[in-house]
Write a protein that holds these residues in place. Structure first.
Motif, PDB file in Angstrom:
ATOM      1  N   ALA A  47     -17.656  13.834 -18.499  1.00 46.61           N
ATOM      2  CA  ALA A  47     -18.805  13.114 -19.097  1.00 46.61           C
ATOM      3  C   ALA A  47     -18.539  11.669 -19.113  1.00 46.61           C
ATOM      4  N   ASN A  48     -17.460  11.222 -18.880  1.00 49.11           N
ATOM      5  CA  ASN A  48     -16.834   9.755 -19.003  1.00 49.11           C
ATOM      6  C   ASN A  48     -16.342   9.259 -17.552  1.00 49.11           C
ATOM      7  N   ARG A  49     -17.325   9.308 -16.667  1.00 51.51           N
ATOM      8  CA  ARG A  49     -16.710   9.135 -15.199  1.00 51.51           C
ATOM      9  C   ARG A  49     -16.185   7.837 -15.063  1.00 51.51           C
ATOM     10  N   GLU A  50     -17.028   6.808 -15.591  1.00 54.17           N
ATOM     11  CA  GLU A  50     -16.499   5.375 -15.476  1.00 54.17           C
ATOM     12  C   GLU A  50     -14.743   5.324 -15.999  1.00 54.17           C
ATOM     13  N   GLU A  51     -14.831   5.933 -17.150  1.00 53.24           N
ATOM     14  CA  GLU A  51     -13.389   5.947 -17.461  1.00 53.24           C
ATOM     15  C   GLU A  51     -12.202   6.398 -16.520  1.00 53.24           C
ATOM     16  N   LEU A  52     -12.659   7.507 -15.881  1.00 49.12           N
ATOM     17  CA  LEU A  52     -12.001   8.217 -14.879  1.00 49.12           C
ATOM     18  C   LEU A  52     -11.587   7.295 -13.803  1.00 49.12           C
ATOM     19  N   GLN A  53     -12.718   6.528 -13.505  1.00 52.95           N
ATOM     20  CA  GLN A  53     -12.717   5.605 -12.198  1.00 52.95           C
ATOM     21  C   GLN A  53     -11.742   4.513 -12.620  1.00 52.95           C
ATOM     22  N   VAL A  54     -11.734   4.079 -13.921  1.00 51.71           N
ATOM     23  CA  VAL A  54     -10.870   2.808 -14.243  1.00 51.71           C
ATOM     24  C   VAL A  54      -9.406   3.470 -13.908  1.00 51.71           C
ATOM     25  N   LEU A  55      -9.064   4.728 -14.722  1.00 52.74           N
ATOM     26  CA  LEU A  55      -7.763   5.252 -14.743  1.00 52.74           C
ATOM     27  C   LEU A  55      -7.461   5.451 -13.429  1.00 52.74           C
ATOM     28  N   VAL A  56      -7.983   5.734 -12.426  1.00 52.90           N
ATOM     29  CA  VAL A  56      -7.516   5.984 -10.832  1.00 52.90           C
ATOM     30  C   VAL A  56      -7.251   4.640 -10.377  1.00 52.90           C
ATOM     31  N   GLU A  57      -8.123   3.680 -10.727  1.00 53.24           N
ATOM     32  CA  GLU A  57      -7.916   2.587 -10.154  1.00 53.24           C
ATOM     33  C   GLU A  57      -6.716   1.846 -10.738  1.00 53.24           C
ATOM     34  N   GLU A  58      -6.157   1.850 -11.962  1.00 57.91           N
ATOM     35  CA  GLU A  58      -5.152   1.344 -12.589  1.00 57.91           C
ATOM     36  C   GLU A  58      -3.820   2.342 -11.853  1.00 57.91           C
ATOM     37  N   LYS A  59      -3.871   3.385 -11.710  1.00 62.53           N
ATOM     38  CA  LYS A  59      -2.815   4.253 -11.041  1.00 62.53           C
ATOM     39  C   LYS A  59      -2.637   3.971  -9.709  1.00 62.53           C
ATOM     40  N   VAL A  60      -3.767   3.440  -9.060  1.00 62.57           N
ATOM     41  CA  VAL A  60      -3.853   2.838  -7.716  1.00 62.57           C
ATOM     42  C   VAL A  60      -3.077   1.640  -7.482  1.00 62.57           C
ATOM     43  N   LEU A  61      -3.344   0.772  -8.546  1.00 61.24           N
ATOM     44  CA  LEU A  61      -2.790  -0.689  -8.695  1.00 61.24           C
ATOM     45  C   LEU A  61      -1.258  -0.474  -8.675  1.00 61.24           C
ATOM     46  N   ALA A  62      -1.045   0.476  -9.867  1.00 57.27           N
ATOM     47  CA  ALA A  62       0.494   0.435 -10.203  1.00 57.27           C
ATOM     48  C   ALA A  62       1.322   0.951  -9.056  1.00 57.27           C
ATOM     49  N   ALA A  63       0.859   2.005  -8.217  1.00 61.09           N
ATOM     50  CA  ALA A  63       1.398   2.582  -6.927  1.00 61.09           C
ATOM     51  C   ALA A  63       1.637   1.546  -5.998  1.00 61.09           C
ATOM     52  N   LYS A  64       0.672   0.408  -5.767  1.00 61.00           N
ATOM     53  CA  LYS A  64       0.744  -0.468  -4.933  1.00 61.00           C
ATOM     54  C   LYS A  64       1.537  -1.561  -5.382  1.00 61.00           C
ATOM     55  N   VAL A  65       1.853  -1.850  -6.539  1.00 62.40           N
ATOM     56  CA  VAL A  65       2.685  -2.982  -7.070  1.00 62.40           C
ATOM     57  C   VAL A  65       4.283  -2.231  -6.803  1.00 62.40           C
ATOM     58  N   LEU A  66       4.327  -1.105  -7.306  1.00 58.76           N
ATOM     59  CA  LEU A  66       5.729  -0.212  -7.011  1.00 58.76           C
ATOM     60  C   LEU A  66       5.931  -0.391  -5.416  1.00 58.76           C
ATOM     61  N   CYS A  67       5.293  -0.259  -4.502  1.00 60.86           N
ATOM     62  CA  CYS A  67       5.380   0.115  -3.113  1.00 60.86           C
ATOM     63  C   CYS A  67       5.651  -1.570  -2.623  1.00 60.86           C
ATOM     64  N   GLU A  68       5.167  -2.473  -3.021  1.00 63.39           N
ATOM     65  CA  GLU A  68       5.409  -3.805  -2.835  1.00 63.39           C
ATOM     66  C   GLU A  68       6.756  -4.053  -3.530  1.00 63.39           C
ATOM     67  N   SER A  69       7.035  -3.945  -4.687  1.00 67.09           N
ATOM     68  CA  SER A  69       8.243  -3.898  -5.204  1.00 67.09           C
ATOM     69  C   SER A  69       9.524  -3.359  -4.540  1.00 67.09           C
ATOM     70  N   VAL A  70       9.306  -2.070  -4.013  1.00 71.06           N
ATOM     71  CA  VAL A  70      10.420  -1.289  -3.207  1.00 71.06           C
ATOM     72  C   VAL A  70      10.378  -2.140  -1.865  1.00 71.06           C
ATOM     73  N   SER A  71       9.375  -2.465  -1.285  1.00 67.35           N
ATOM     74  CA  SER A  71       9.484  -3.158   0.174  1.00 67.35           C
ATOM     75  C   SER A  71      10.314  -4.285  -0.308  1.00 67.35           C
ATOM     76  N   ASP A  72      10.071  -5.167  -1.239  1.00 71.35           N
ATOM     77  CA  ASP A  72      10.865  -6.410  -1.371  1.00 71.35           C
ATOM     78  C   ASP A  72      12.347  -6.034  -1.686  1.00 71.35           C
ATOM     79  N   ASN A  73      12.769  -5.137  -2.494  1.00 69.91           N
ATOM     80  CA  ASN A  73      13.936  -4.691  -2.399  1.00 69.91           C
ATOM     81  C   ASN A  73      14.532  -4.231  -1.364  1.00 69.91           C
ATOM     82  N   VAL A  74      13.859  -3.673  -0.484  1.00 68.98           N
ATOM     83  CA  VAL A  74      14.598  -3.178   0.759  1.00 68.98           C
ATOM     84  C   VAL A  74      14.743  -4.348   1.616  1.00 68.98           C
ATOM     85  N   ASN A  75      13.998  -5.422   1.837  1.00 67.95           N
ATOM     86  CA  ASN A  75      14.102  -6.502   2.417  1.00 67.95           C
ATOM     87  C   ASN A  75      15.353  -7.222   1.977  1.00 67.95           C
ATOM     88  N   THR A  76      15.464  -7.578   0.665  1.00 64.81           N
ATOM     89  CA  THR A  76      16.640  -8.218   0.013  1.00 64.81           C
ATOM     90  C   THR A  76      17.866  -7.300   0.413  1.00 64.81           C
TER      91      THR A  76
END
Length: 108
Positions: A47-76
């Motif tokens: 019934a609230n597809r927009e909220e689901l879309q926002v939730l999924v986008e937040e999770k994708v962004l969090a995963a992207k930030v985590l991947c970037e952080s891990v990549s930076d840590n590996v480079n360090t």
């Protein structure tokens, strides 16, 4: 050749295992509660597809930030490993300099 029965056997084993686990009252009640909660969540997000879309986008962004952080840590870490590779030759040079300083005859 006959068709492999592996997949059918796995599915049958899983079904039997699930049926046997339902004999336990606590497991049965927990499964029912989980199913009801999941049904409510599905109904809500249907019934609230927009909220689901926002939730999924937040999770994708969090995963992207985590991947970037891990990549930076590996480079360090890789940079630190390279620094440590040079360390033995630096220490060897310091030892040689110290040895030379102590073994040279001193003029008094």
């Amino acid at each position: 050749m006959g068709q492999s029965k592996l997949l059918a056997s796995i599915v049958a084993g899983a079904a039997v295992g699930a049926a046997l686990s339902m004999l336990d009252r606590a497991t049965r009640e927990k499964t029912i509660a989980s199913t009801k909660k999941m049904k409510e969540a599905i109904s809500y997000y249907a019934a609230n597809r927009e909220e689901l879309q926002v939730l999924v986008e937040e999770k994708v962004l969090a995963a992207k930030v985590l991947c970037e952080s891990v990549s930076d840590n590996v480079n360090t870490i890789a940079e630190k490993v390279d620094e440590f590779k040079d360390l033995p030759s630096t220490i060897q040079g310091m030892i040689e300099d110290t040895k030379t300083a102590f073994t040279l005859p001193h003029k008094e």
